[in-house]
Design a protein around this motif. Structure first.
Motif, short mmCIF file in Angstrom:
data_model
loop_
_atom_site.label_atom_id
_atom_site.label_comp_id
_atom_site.label_asym_id
_atom_site.label_seq_id
_atom_site.Cartn_x
_atom_site.Cartn_y
_atom_site.Cartn_z
N VAL A 65 0.87 -1.19 0.00
CA VAL A 65 0.00 0.00 0.00
C VAL A 65 0.90 1.24 0.00
O VAL A 65 1.25 1.76 1.05
CB VAL A 65 -0.90 0.02 1.27
CG1 VAL A 65 -1.90 1.16 1.20
CG2 VAL A 65 -1.58 -1.31 1.47
N PRO A 66 1.32 1.73 -1.18
CA PRO A 66 2.27 2.85 -1.20
C PRO A 66 1.56 4.20 -1.06
O PRO A 66 1.87 5.16 -1.75
CB PRO A 66 2.96 2.71 -2.56
CG PRO A 66 1.97 2.01 -3.42
CD PRO A 66 1.00 1.26 -2.54
N THR A 68 0.81 7.66 0.22
CA THR A 68 1.60 8.71 0.85
C THR A 68 1.26 10.03 0.17
O THR A 68 0.57 10.03 -0.85
CB THR A 68 3.10 8.41 0.72
OG1 THR A 68 3.85 9.39 1.44
CG2 THR A 68 3.59 8.40 -0.73
N GLU A 106 7.51 11.77 0.72
CA GLU A 106 8.03 12.09 2.05
C GLU A 106 9.47 12.60 1.96
O GLU A 106 9.83 13.64 2.53
CB GLU A 106 7.96 10.83 2.92
CG GLU A 106 8.42 11.00 4.34
CD GLU A 106 8.17 9.71 5.12
OE1 GLU A 106 7.09 9.58 5.71
OE2 GLU A 106 9.06 8.83 5.15
N ASP A 130 12.30 1.51 0.15
CA ASP A 130 10.99 0.85 0.17
C ASP A 130 11.15 -0.53 -0.45
O ASP A 130 12.00 -0.75 -1.31
CB ASP A 130 9.96 1.66 -0.64
CG ASP A 130 8.54 1.27 -0.28
OD1 ASP A 130 7.91 2.00 0.51
OD2 ASP A 130 8.07 0.21 -0.77
N LEU A 183 12.90 -3.98 5.03
CA LEU A 183 13.38 -3.67 6.38
C LEU A 183 13.54 -4.93 7.23
O LEU A 183 14.34 -4.95 8.17
CB LEU A 183 12.40 -2.70 7.06
CG LEU A 183 12.78 -2.25 8.47
CD1 LEU A 183 14.15 -1.56 8.50
CD2 LEU A 183 11.73 -1.33 9.07
N LEU A 203 4.37 2.15 8.49
CA LEU A 203 4.70 0.77 8.12
C LEU A 203 4.20 -0.18 9.21
O LEU A 203 3.56 -1.19 8.90
CB LEU A 203 6.21 0.60 7.92
CG LEU A 203 6.70 -0.85 7.74
CD1 LEU A 203 6.02 -1.51 6.53
CD2 LEU A 203 8.21 -0.92 7.57
C1 LIG Z 1 1.62 3.62 3.62
S1 LIG Z 1 3.21 3.63 2.87
C2 LIG Z 1 4.06 4.75 3.92
C3 LIG Z 1 4.80 5.82 3.16
C4 LIG Z 1 5.30 7.02 3.98
N1 LIG Z 1 6.24 6.64 5.00
C5 LIG Z 1 4.17 7.80 4.59
O1 LIG Z 1 3.92 7.69 5.80
O2 LIG Z 1 3.50 8.55 3.87
C6 LIG Z 1 3.77 2.02 3.32
C7 LIG Z 1 4.96 1.52 2.48
O3 LIG Z 1 5.59 0.44 3.19
C8 LIG Z 1 6.27 -0.35 2.25
N2 LIG Z 1 6.67 -1.60 2.90
C9 LIG Z 1 5.85 -2.61 3.30
N3 LIG Z 1 6.59 -3.58 3.88
C10 LIG Z 1 7.90 -3.18 3.85
C11 LIG Z 1 9.12 -3.74 4.29
N4 LIG Z 1 9.15 -4.93 4.92
N5 LIG Z 1 10.27 -3.06 4.07
C12 LIG Z 1 10.24 -1.85 3.43
N6 LIG Z 1 9.11 -1.27 2.99
C13 LIG Z 1 7.95 -1.91 3.21
C14 LIG Z 1 5.24 -0.46 1.14
O4 LIG Z 1 5.81 -0.81 -0.09
C15 LIG Z 1 4.61 0.93 1.12
O5 LIG Z 1 5.18 1.72 0.10
#
Ligand SMILES: C[S@@+](CC[C@H](N)C(=O)[O-])C[C@H]1O[C@@H](n2cnc3c(N)ncnc32)[C@H](O)[C@@H]1O
Length: 409
Positions: A65-66, A68, A106, A130, A183, A203
């Protein structure tokens, strides 16, 4: 059967908590993944993604869910500026991590904020990471539709308008790098890589309990002291890991190492409310006054509701929903117009499976703060969970309409 095996892969490799997305959305995303990868069913999908890293990546791109937007939660950018001046005045370049960065809004917002506040181009560097390669490609392309502002103004000094897109200026783009990484994997960071500030927002809400702890452990491994970690609205980091504590005098979503409180470099609360000057090390063009830099809450009386909200959040994050509900209701008695408290009330009710109550509270939260995409997102998730796709679609288009953009020249 193979559908639950697909979900198991997501849990194991991404730490994804399926409940955070909701059954309907998850099933929809799995169907989309089958179509994208040309798989007739989930058994074929499993075969395709197991053992082939490229196919796994394509699958991940369909599942994450990207979501942002530019300058999301602007008060947190004020905390960044203040911390950088008060606690990191001699550290150059400042090393800032945007994790997860999604499509890059961001990271570019951080760069624009620091430039605007007088930090010179060499005074900081920002890395966005990401897990989604599609999101990273989009971040590198640095073009954002007007909807990426969620109706807020964008500073035309740092973003150029190109047709329907906002494009970060050269100075902003040069301060930011991106790469993909998971991560939860040990190789997410390079040996010796360290950061002074981590935007660690939105996240944890998608992760299960084990993955949350692991994710925070990874962040703490690369966070240099004194260290600032900025969390998402529903994420109380100190409830997950006591090595982080709310940063006294800052917003409720700013965390740091507890040891800092007795440190000689502890926040100078006496200066709270004044806008400190950039240091010589920032060697930058003069900063224009910035209306968005809010003074921190100064009096004990004004501080109390923020603490009550933080306590209620902490109880909710610890799974003590009864206590969290009580604290939240007490707070709402004092502050019936607090959108944040209604949002939290809604989230607690969702966790307790009291869906009627959740709906009422979330509706109230978005009524009180019509710009707030967060409560709208949860209303959409709630409608999905209740099996109301039409209501969810209606709310989605309402969210899309919250996108008129303005220019702050
Ligand atoms: C809702 S967005 C948050 C973006 C930004 N930090 C914000 O708050 O606007 C969540 C993001 O987490 C990433 N994501 C999910 N699991 C992850 C992981 N294990 N490691 C890195 N990124 C991850 C997804 O690809 C997605 O783009």
């Amino acid at each position: 059967m193979s559908r639950s095996a697909v979900i198991e892969r997501l849990r194991r490799r991404l730490g994804l908590d399926p409940e955070s997305i909701g059954e309907i959305t998850l099933n929809h995303a799995i169907d989309e993944a089958c179509a994208t990868l040309n798989c007739p069913d989930t058994a074929a999908l499993l075969q395709r993604i197991d053992g082939d890293e490229r196919e796994w990546q394509r699958f991940v791109d369909c599942m994450v869910v990207p979501e942002t937007w530019l300058y999301r939660s602007p008060e947190q950018f004020d905390d960044l500026v203040r911390f950088a001046r008060e606690q990191l005045a001699t550290r150059r370049p400042l090393r800032i991590l945007s994790m997860p960065c999604a499509t890059g809004e961001e990271a570019y917002s951080i760069a624009a904020t620091l430039l605007e506040q007088g930090f010179g181009p060499g005074a900081f560097e920002i890395l966005g990471i990401d897990v989604s390669q599609r999101a990273i490609a989009s971040a590198r392309s640095a073009r954002f539709r007007a909807s990426a502002t969620r109706g807020r103004s964008v500073d035309a000094t740092w973003f150029d308008r190109e047709g329907e897109f906002w494009v970060p200026t050269g100075a902003v783009q040069r301060s930011v790098r991106f790469r993909s990484g998971n991560l939860l994997q040990p190789d997410c960071f390079q040996p010796g890589e360290r950061f002074d500030v981590v935007f660690f927002r939105n996240l944890l809400i998608y992760l299960d309990a084990d993955a949350r702890r692991l994710a925070l452990d990874q962040i703490l491994r690369v966070l240099e002291k004194p260290g600032l970690v900025l969390a998402g609205q529903a994420e109380n980091l100190s409830a997950i890991d006591t090595r982080l504590q709310p940063l006294s005098g800052y917003g409720p979503l700013s965390f740091s190492h507890p040891a800092r409180a007795t440190d000689a470099t502890a926040p100078r609360v006496a200066n709270a409310g004044r806008t400190p000057r950039p240091t010589a090390a920032d060697s930058a063009p003069p900063a224009r006054p910035r209306e968005r830099l809010q003074p921190p809450v100064a009096t004990a009386v004004a501080q109390a509701p923020v603490d009550a909200l933080a306590q209620a959040r902490q109880a909710a994050d610890a799974g003590e929903f009864g206590r969290a509900r009580e604290l939240c209701l007490q707070l709402l008695e004092q502050q019936p117009e607090s959108a944040s408290a209604w949002l939290l009330r809604g989230l607690i009710a969702m966790a307790e499976n009291d869906l009627d109550e959740a709906e009422q509270a979330l509706v109230r939260a978005s009524y009180l703060n019509r710009d707030d995409a967060e409560s709208m997102q949860y209303r959409i998730a709630l409608a999905e969970r209740r099996g109301q796709p039409q209501e969810a679609a209606k709310l989605r288009s309402r969210m899309a309409r919250m996108t008129t953009s303005g220019v702050r020249a």
